[in-house]
Scaffold this active site. Structure first.
Site, PDB file in Angstrom:
ATOM      1  N   CYS A  77      34.079  46.144  40.911  1.00  0.00           N
ATOM      2  CA  CYS A  77      34.121  46.225  41.816  1.00  0.00           C
ATOM      3  C   CYS A  77      34.935  47.424  42.538  1.00  0.00           C
ATOM      4  CB  CYS A  77      35.657  45.424  42.669  1.00  0.00           C
ATOM      5  SG  CYS A  77      36.458  45.247  44.271  1.00  0.00           S
ATOM      6  N   CYS A  90      39.326  38.284  41.174  1.00  0.00           N
ATOM      7  CA  CYS A  90      40.158  37.746  42.851  1.00  0.00           C
ATOM      8  C   CYS A  90      39.001  36.742  43.368  1.00  0.00           C
ATOM      9  CB  CYS A  90      40.031  38.935  43.788  1.00  0.00           C
ATOM     10  SG  CYS A  90      38.316  39.647  43.997  1.00  0.00           S
TER      11      CYS A  90
END
Length: 384
Positions: A101, A203
């Protein structure tokens, strides 16, 4: 400077944006919408970038008096971070999605888009420090270092950003003495997120059930659980659900002949097999990696250097001799991606899986990052 503040909706990014404002920068807040489902909600401290987080980020921006936007990066996130997560597990490796990410979203899609819009830098709430030192040629170079608070240090997941993007990044919280101090500062500033719980785990797997997520996306793929000699001990529903070092959930009905527990030693996607065996076979002292991103152009390639390596986000660094390949580009146009890297550990480690991120340090300084391809038992360990 005109800076783009990545505002996740948490306390760290809000205080980082506030400090950028205090420093006199022209700050614009941006929340990255990463979920394809606009109805996704946060589950306590699990997950991030939810609809609640976007609202929290907007309120923080209002308190700071800065413009605020939401950028939809859900397609980029799905096509890079989530797709990489699935393909890595499918290939028998254990990825770190936070590393990807940072590489593909926060310091590629966000930063590159910001630069194209005329911003000078991106500011985030990561706990790491950027130190400028003389380069020996009359100028300075930027180095990435650990945060002042070891408990919150995030340099491990930032090492993949490369020198080019490091030059356009700001981490105002790097010198913060503790997370408690940051929360106290947020409260003093009137930021409502001062007591908001930290997000953790993956997440996009908000319920914490990684194996369930993989089953839903990859489907059932029955195969064999075997020992190191190839004897079949049991069956599994998908080799992608296992990772090196795993002990629980093996589904074996027969104990080992010596009565000792078994661990996952290897995942073989080519044959759809999971190899299990005794714990001592998990101990390794040689690591081989590739896809190296090197931040320290003053540290020579092709030579063994003394350093420390860290193989988990919150793991302890261990002393090692490290050598990286001479080949590869270092101009930053491809993030500084190079080739192979080897590490000989002074202290053996256990349960190292292909796909994990290996970060090389010299004290607090980050020298570079690489992705583990294999972990081996060197001659000294094999003789034991």
């Amino acid at each position: 400077m005109r800076v783009l503040a990545a505002m996740s909706g948490g306390v760290d990014s809000a205080v980082a944006a506030a400090r950028a404002v205090d420093a006199g920068h022209e700050v614009v807040g941006v929340h990255m919408a990463l979920s394809r489902s606009r109805a996704q909600h946060r589950n306590g401290s699990r997950g991030c970038c939810s609809i609640e987080d976007a609202g929290d980020a907007r309120r923080a921006a209002d308190v700071l008096g800065i413009p605020y936007y939401v950028w939809d990066l859900s397609e980029e996130f799905e096509e890079t971070v989530v797709a990489d997560f699935l393909s890595e597990y499918e290939a028998g490796r254990t990825p770190n999605p936070c590393v990807r990410c940072n590489e593909h979203i926060k310091f590629s899609a966000l930063l590159d888009r910001g630069l194209a819009l005329g911003f000078d830098a991106v500011v985030t709430g990561h706990y790491a420090q950027i130190v400028e030192v003389p380069d020996g040629a009359g100028g300075t170079r930027r180095e990435l270092h650990r945060a002042a608070d070891p408990a919150k240090d995030q340099s491990y997941v930032l090492a993949v950003m490369g020198a080019h993007r490091l030059a356009r990044s700001m981490f105002p919280l790097g010198a913060a003495p503790s997370k408690e101090a940051v929360r106290a500062e947020a409260a003093t500033r009137g930021l409502s997120v001062s007591a908001k719980p930290d997000s953790y785990d993956i997440c996009f797997v908000a319920d914490g059930d990684t194996q369930g997520f993989l089953r839903d996306r990859l489907g059932a793929r029955p195969g064999e659980v075997v020992d190191a000699d190839g004897r079949v001990l049991g069956q599994h529903d998908g080799a992608y659900s296992y990772t090196v070092g795993q002990r629980k959930g093996l589904g074996l009905t027969r104990p080992a002949a010596d009565g000792r527990p078994r661990y996952v030693l290897e995942v073989r996607p080519q044959t759809n097999q999971v190899v299990v065996g005794p714990s001592e076979l998990l101990t390794v002292d040689e690591l081989h990696a590739d896809q190296t991103v090197w931040l320290a152009d003053d540290v020579p390639a092709g030579e063994w250097v003394d350093a420390e390596v860290q193989v988990r986000a919150h793991g302890e660094p261990v002393a090692a001799s490290v050598r990286r390949a001479r080949s590869g580009r270092t101009d930053g146009t491809d993030g500084g991606a190079e080739g192979a890297l080897e590490a000989r550990l002074s202290v053996p480690l256990r349960g190292i899986a292909p796909g994990q991120s290996l970060v090389v340090y010299a004290g607090t300084r980050v020298l570079g990052q690489s992705t583990i391809v294999s972990a081996r038992r060197g001659a000294a360990l094999r003789a034991v």
